[in-house]
Design an enzyme around this catalytic site. Structure first.
Site, PDB file in Angstrom:
ATOM      1  N   GLY A  77      95.648  49.513  16.907  1.00 47.07           N
ATOM      2  CA  GLY A  77      94.828  50.709  16.891  1.00 47.07           C
ATOM      3  C   GLY A  77      93.638  50.681  17.829  1.00 47.07           C
ATOM      4  N   CYS A  78      92.688  51.568  17.560  1.00 49.79           N
ATOM      5  CA  CYS A  78      91.577  51.814  18.472  1.00 49.79           C
ATOM      6  C   CYS A  78      90.656  50.619  18.629  1.00 49.79           C
ATOM      7  CB  CYS A  78      90.764  53.016  17.987  1.00 49.79           C
ATOM      8  SG  CYS A  78      91.710  54.564  17.908  1.00 49.79           S
ATOM      9  N   ALA A  79      90.572  49.741  17.639  1.00 46.90           N
ATOM     10  CA  ALA A  79      89.668  48.592  17.716  1.00 46.90           C
ATOM     11  C   ALA A  79      90.168  47.509  18.653  1.00 46.90           C
ATOM     12  CB  ALA A  79      89.452  48.005  16.318  1.00 46.90           C
TER      13      ALA A  79
END
Length: 385
Positions: free
Chosen positions: A159-161
């Site tokens: 994901g975005c992290a």
């Protein structure tokens, strides 16, 4: 080799970003979504409101089908949903489009760092929107001319992290293995996973994601380096009672994303304490590289940390002009900051970076903008990082 507390210094020495050639106005995507909801006028009105208020004006996509007339869009059809692309079709598109975009960003980063490809010792590739083998890492080695002995570290489906996670992994490699030079390449083709909207929650995810790639070279700064980001301490933390608030699963017609409207409030409730831990009693820094996962997330961080509009301008501008690019986005923000510090002729500026992903995961890291390497900067780093 320069040392700090017995370890090699680590810095972002060069950065590169890339966007697909197809740009789409947010208003056009809103009308496309609304056209698929002809039998749900309430949901269509809600869609237009969400798309107007999320802070995005333009997004980019690798899929030209979004530029076709409304009735011809297979991803968001107005009537017959039998032609919606399967996950296999979407992955075929990813395989064709991811490499050229990643190459562009990586070549820019290598040039910006004045780094010969054969000096790269480690390659970290990041993506959560597509998978295939031999993967992006192998293809990048072949096309960039990296050594076949490069240590490959794929970081997938986080994901975005994951973009900031990769930067911290690279920092650890450089600090622990003197002589290492790490190339990080993130590629996300989020628009390949747009699907017909059935419920309100799906509209939040559809309202701000776009496609893009980013890259950076991380290694020990040397006397000739200028305008780099010295990487400091950082960590990853799971926020409590939030496991189901962001999910990303493989479905039959692309990957299925769920984003809870509670996410900004969760970050507001827990982030301040974590940032205090990260800063260890030091004053708040001037630079705030916030992953713009949506306007509400930036709003929440700004409110809880009492930041000025100037401190969140980088994140908001990336969100406005390109949308949320998942793991790719944090490097867009950091690069914008670095360019602005250079334009302002800043010498040394402290900062903190943060990104968020499923878990809920918060990835947090300290950094300093450094105009030019010097022994005085090195001494400051002992104290500040």
């Amino acid at each position: 080799m320069k040392q700090t507390n017995g370890m090699s210094d680590a810095a972002i020495l060069g950065m590169g970003t890339a966007l697909p050639k197809h740009s789409v106005a947010q208003s056009d995507i809103a009308e496309l979504i609304a056209s698929t909801l002809q039998n749900r006028s309430d949901l269509a009105r809600f869609a237009r409101r969400v798309f107007r208020s999320c802070g995005v004006e333009t997004r980019y996509t690798c899929e030209s089908n979004y530029l076709d007339p409304l009735e011809a869009c297979r991803y968001l059809p107005s009537h017959d949903e039998s032609a919606v692309p399967t996950t296999e079709e979407r992955m075929d598109k990813y395989k064709r489009e991811a490499l050229p975009l990643g190459l562009t960003a990586a070549e820019k980063a290598l040039k910006d760092a004045d780094m010969a490809p054969d000096r790269i010792t480690h390659l970290i590739t990041v993506s959560c929107t597509g998978q295939y083998q031999p993967g992006l890492d192998v293809m990048l080695i072949r096309h960039l001319g990296l050594s076949p002995r490069v240590n490959r570290l794929p970081l997938i489906f986080q994901g975005c992290a994951a973009g900031l996670k990769a930067i911290q992994m690279a920092r650890d490699v450089v600090q622990g293995a003197p002589g290492s030079q790490v190339l990080v390449v993130c590629v996300e083709l989020c628009t390949l996973h747009f699907q017909p909207v059935k419920e309100r929650e799906a509209l939040f995810a559809a309202s701000f994601f776009g496609d893009g790639a980013s890259s950076c070279v991380i290694g020990p700064p040397e006397s000739h380096h200028q305008h780099y980001l010295k990487l400091g301490s950082g960590y990853s933390v799971l926020l409590p009672d939030s496991t189901e608030d962001m999910t990303w699963e493989v479905g039959n017609t692309g990957f299925d994303l769920f984003l809870s409207p509670r996410i900004p409030k969760l970050l507001g409730a827990h982030l301040e304490e974590e940032l205090r831990v990260l800063l260890e009693g030091d004053k708040l820094p001037e630079l705030w590289a916030i992953h713009p996962g949506g306007r509400g997330i930036v709003d929440s961080v700004q409110e809880v940390m009492h930041l000025s509009d100037e401190q969140t301008q980088y994140s908001r501008e990336i969100l406005r002009t390109a949308g949320n690019l998942s793991s790719v986005t944090i490097m867009f923000v950091l690069n914008a900051m670095r360019q602005d510090m250079k334009a302002q002729n800043q010498t040394f500026t402290e900062g903190v970076a943060m990104a968020f992903g499923p878990g809920l995961t918060a990835e947090l890291m300290r950094f300093n903008y450094v105009k030019a390497y010097s022994s005085s900067v090195k001494e400051q780093d002992h104290v500040l990082l």
